[in-house]
Design an enzyme around this catalytic site. Structure first.
Site: not given
Ligand code: NAI
Length: 249
Positions: A63, A142, A155, A157, A159, A188
């Site tokens: 992305v 987040s 991070y 900044a 979010k 999560i």
């Molecule tokens: P995850 O690591 O399981 O999934 C994130 C996905 O994004 C991965 O499949 C990764 O390959 C992909 N990704 C990373 N860089 C990328 C790029 N340049 N282009 C396309 N895809 C890319 O993480 P999760 O926890 O499912 O996170 C998803 C979203 O939720 C993120 O934006 C994270 O910051 C946000 N979030 C997560 C929380 C948590 O506690 N797990 C809490 C609050 C927000």
């Protein structure tokens, strides 16, 4: 609840893992056709296999790359003939660092993926949505987009910025019937959650700060994302939905 999503086409970024994968599974159960994208294309097959539909395409999409974003959005619309909703989920979870110890490139990478990635995909999607009132974006902030956190300034900044970007886009696009909403998850249970990465003691202390006494699941975020896309949320625009099990501060 969300039968209005039956037949809708949804593009998900970051669909190879965690919240993106869980949302793909949820939306497939509701009858959506899906464009599953991720920088790690190899793991998208596992997401696709877990989904309850054959109306799926997968594509490599970093992305942070504007040209790739444009190409994948164009190919999605060529394949399905329409696009209804976008879930901007791709992101990099935080690693705590004092500012002076940030690894080289860390700041630029988080801004490029978490913030500019949301911008790139939004911009690439917009030309394809103009005939479709009823479309929406759901972007991922987040709890750290709503409150500060020591050692996680970069991070935070990105979010916080996603909320500003989304609320402003909601104003810009509302008159075309396109809604923009935000989910703000708490702790999560996903492979890259900071507490999960740091180990069981950190998970325990995270759990103790949550009123419900446990980390959330990716599926519990997916339920809210699906609701925000559905007609049941048709008067929600520019909203930030906190999903954190109850946090005192
Ligand atoms: P995850 O690591 O399981 O999934 C994130 C996905 O994004 C991965 O499949 C990764 O390959 C992909 N990704 C990373 N860089 C990328 C790029 N340049 N282009 C396309 N895809 C890319 O993480 P999760 O926890 O499912 O996170 C998803 C979203 O939720 C993120 O934006 C994270 O910051 C946000 N979030 C997560 C929380 C948590 O506690 N797990 C809490 C609050 C927000």
């Amino acid at each position: 609840m969300s039968s209005s999503l039956n037949g809708k086409v949804v593009l998900i970024t970051g669909a190879a893992s965690g919240i993106g994968r869980a949302t793909a599974i949820k939306l497939s159960k509701l009858g959506c056709a899906l464009a599953l994208t991720d920088i790690v294309e190899t793991d998208l097959g596992e997401t696709a296999e877990s989904c309850h539909t054959e109306k799926i395409i997968t594509a490599a999409l970093d992305v942070s790359n504007a040209d790739q974003s444009e190409l994948v959005l164009k190919e999605t619309v060529e394949y399905f003939g329409r696009l209804d909703h976008i879930f901007n989920c791709a992101g990099i979870n935080p690693t705590p660092y004092p500012l002076l110890d940030l690894p080289e490139g860390y700041f630029d990478k988080l801004v490029a993926v978490n913030l500019k990635g949301t911008y790139n995909v939004t911009k690439a999607a917009l030309p394809h949505l103009k005939e479709h009132a009823g479309c929406s974006f759901v972007n991922v902030s987040s709890i750290l987009g709503l409150k500060p956190s020591k050692l996680q300034a970069t991070y935070c900044a990105t979010k916080y910025a996603i909320i500003g970007f989304s609320k402003s886009m909601a104003l810009e696009l509302g008159e075309r019937g396109i809604r923009v909403n935000v989910v703000a998850p708490g702790f999560i249970q996903t492979p890259t959650n900071a507490s999960v990465v740091a180990g069981p003691d950190f998970v325990k202390s995270a759990e103790q700060s949550v009123s419900l006494g446990r980390l959330g699941t990716a599926a519990e975020i997916a339920d809210v994302v699906a609701f925000l896309m559905s007609d049941e949320a048709k008067y929600m625009n520019g909203s930030v939905v906190e999903i954190n099990g109850g946090l005192a501060n």
